[in-house]
Design an enzyme around this catalytic site. Structure first.
Site, PDB file in Angstrom:
ATOM      1  N   HIS A 296      -1.994  44.231  -2.993  1.00  0.00           N
ATOM      2  CA  HIS A 296      -1.130  45.278  -3.515  1.00  0.00           C
ATOM      3  C   HIS A 296      -0.525  46.116  -2.385  1.00  0.00           C
ATOM      4  CE1 HIS A 296       0.599  48.163  -6.040  1.00  0.00           C
ATOM      5  NE2 HIS A 296      -0.359  48.341  -6.908  1.00  0.00           N
ATOM      6  N   CYS A 297      -0.988  45.928  -1.143  1.00  0.00           N
ATOM      7  CA  CYS A 297      -0.601  46.876  -0.092  1.00  0.00           C
ATOM      8  C   CYS A 297       0.334  46.301   0.978  1.00  0.00           C
ATOM      9  CB  CYS A 297      -1.855  47.426   0.573  1.00  0.00           C
ATOM     10  SG  CYS A 297      -2.943  48.287  -0.576  1.00  0.00           S
ATOM     11  N   ILE A 298      -0.166  45.356   1.769  1.00  0.00           N
ATOM     12  CA  ILE A 298       0.561  44.945   2.985  1.00  0.00           C
ATOM     13  C   ILE A 298       1.951  44.358   2.684  1.00  0.00           C
ATOM     14  CG2 ILE A 298       0.392  43.613   5.151  1.00  0.00           C
ATOM     15  CD1 ILE A 298      -1.708  45.882   4.805  1.00  0.00           C
ATOM     16  N   ASP A 301       3.897  47.960   0.667  1.00  0.00           N
ATOM     17  CA  ASP A 301       4.053  49.330   1.163  1.00  0.00           C
ATOM     18  C   ASP A 301       5.141  49.498   2.226  1.00  0.00           C
ATOM     19  OD1 ASP A 301       1.984  49.618  -0.556  1.00  0.00           O
ATOM     20  OD2 ASP A 301       0.460  49.957   0.969  1.00  0.00           O
TER      21      ASP A 301
END
Ligand SMILES: NC(=O)c1ccc[n+]([C@@H]2O[C@H](COP(=O)([O-])OP(=O)(O)OC[C@H]3O[C@@H](n4cnc5c(N)ncnc54)[C@H](O)[C@@H]3O)[C@@H](O)[C@H]2O)c1
Length: 459
Positions: A296-298, A301
């Site tokens: 969900h992040c790298i 974001d």
């Protein structure tokens, strides 16, 4: 409202609010009981806070209220222990009024065009705003672009509260101990899923309040659960801190992914190089190449900041380039597998390929943005007959960016496949056994590092 729903701090100032945290009489509401919100709920429960979890997903609410877990690494015992401390899940947002602190952990994904999808944050704030009252602390934990807390959270609360006299507190508007409004802060979640080495409470909690009271209140609340807090000057600085951390990872992973593609033709083993460089006691942190980036992040974001940068007329070239390199990795891995098959006299078209691991990284039950899903789609487009195995996913259906409809194949008779392709290096796999059974192993994670066999192709 029943007495159990009454907040501990309706009539007191900041000192009373802080004392209620200390005495554990303060009520904590956590919105979004997902990979971030549920473990956070358990942490506060372990510290004897009475937590109410809010989620729009009725199945999650009923599962948790039945004392069951739906996340692999969270034991049912933990949910039941939290229930014994007063934890309960609900979809009824009117219960927000009874909370002293409200922590928001809802998704912040990307739209198809790589712009921020803020719909979850916006709808959450819209749902809670009518139920807020003076003296509450609202903290956004979702990863987002700098400016979100002020532009969405504060703005929406003030808009909804205007009619009933509820507004966001600002320094100078009232004596510093008085809580005649809502305190607002941003505090990013910094968890690393699957990391068993650093317990969550050991990860310092970055906090940026809209004013000094909000920062103080949030620092006291989180300080009662996390070992260290890092108060900052503003929500925007805290929002930017979280993005810096993830962009740093994204850019460095892109760098080693690029070097991997250079090292291959040069006959150099990139993993050997990284291990050697990591012996330097300063100035180098090891990052490892792979089939792309997931979670969900790298992969998500950096684009949040890129989008915001454009509003300021700044081109975030590093972010764009890193995204480009990482997004090209699934195609590189497919090309690498095709070449290895060709050397074995098998064309990719019609080849039988077993993909090992669809989770986005080792030992997690999370498929979000997993590069494995893209690799499977590309292998299919190239005409390969693809099966997969993943102990965390007995089946893979349809999701936000994929539509596969496959079931996990047991790891047996591996010689019926032309190629076993390692995409996620789960620690449950017996790599020695896999190599001995398989005709050809293409390893994108260096999972077979300790095995010497002509059947292995590392890419
Ligand atoms: N997963 C991670 O490892 C991780 C790590 C650091 C930061 N984050 C960030 O934390 C945030 C949450 O991520 P996650 O992985 O927990 O997401 P998730 O999808 O696992 O959980 C989000 C939960 O929010 C619920 N939800 C959605 N809209 C809602 C609404 N309007 N009201 C109430 N509930 C609602 C969903 O039903 C879901 O249960 C994201 O911003 C993410 O970038 C995630």
């Amino acid at each position: 409202m029943t007495p159990t729903n009454l907040a501990a701090t309706t009539t007191t100032g900041l000192d009373g609010w802080l004392a209620a945290i200390d005495r554990r009489t303060a009520r904590v509401g956590i919105i979004g009981l997902g990979y971030v919100g549920l473990p956070l709920t358990l942490l506060f429960s372990e510290e004897k806070f009475r937590v109410t979890g809010f989620d729009i997903d009725a199945l999650k609410v009923s599962t948790l209220n039945a004392g069951d877990s739906y996340i692999h690494r969270i034991e049912t015992d933990h949910i039941q222990a939290a229930q014994a401390s007063g934890f309960r899940a609900t979809s009824d947002f009117s219960e927000i009024t009874g909370m002293d602190a409200v922590l928001i952990c809802v998704p912040t994904p990307l739209n198809e065009d790589h712009t921020p999808d803020m719909s979850y944050v916006v709808s959450t704030i819209e749902s809670i705003a009518p139920h807020l009252r003076a003296g509450q602390l609202v903290v956004l934990e979702s990863t987002t672009y700098p400016g979100t807390t002020e532009e969405i959270v504060v703005e929406t609360i003030n808009r909804h509260g205007a009619g009933k006299g509820v507004r966001v507190l600002r320094n100078g508007a009232a004596p510093s101990n008085e809580l005649d409004g809502v305190m607002v802060a941003f505090s990013p979640e910094r968890e690393d899923p699957g990391n068993m080495i650093t317990p969550r409470r050991e990860i310092p909690k970055v906090i940026g309040g809209v004013d000094t009271r909000a920062t103080a209140a949030a620092s006291t609340l989180y300080g009662s659960v996390f070992r260290k807090t890092v108060p900052m000057s503003s929500p925007a600085a805290a929002e930017m801190t979280k993005l810096l951390e993830n962009i740093y990872r994204c850019v460095n992973i892109a760098l080693v992914n690029e070097l991997k593609q250079l090292c291959g033709p040069m006959g150099i083993d990139i993993w050997e190089v990284i291990e050697a460089a990591a012996t330097k006691p300063f100035g180098f942190q090891a990052f490892y190449p792979g089939p792309g980036v997931g979670g969900h992040c790298i992969p998500v974001d950096p684009f949040y900041l890129n989008w915001k940068a454009q509003q300021f007329g700044v081109q975030a070239k590093f972010i764009e380039l890193a995204g480009e390199v990482n997004e090209a990795m699934p195609a590189y891995v497919v090309q690498c597998a095709a070449r290895a098959l060709e050397r074995n006299g098998v064309a990719i078209k019609g080849a039988k390929v077993l993909v090992l691991g669809v989770a986005y990284k080792r030992d997690v039950d999370d498929l979000r943005e997993s590069p494995s899903l893209i690799v499977i789609e590309k292998l299919r487009q190239a005409g390969a007959q693809v099966e997969y195995n993943d102990p965390f996913f007995p089946e893979v259906g349809r999701g936000r960016h994929y539509d596969l409809h496959m079931r996990s194949t047991p790891i047996e008779n591996l010689d019926r496949f032309d190629c076993v392709l390692i995409l996620t290096d789960h620690s449950l796999y017996n790599y020695g056994e896999i190599v001995s059974q398989a005709k050809l192993v293409v390893d994108s994670r260096n999972a077979t590092r300790s095995i010497d066999s002509p059947k292995i192709v590392r890419c």
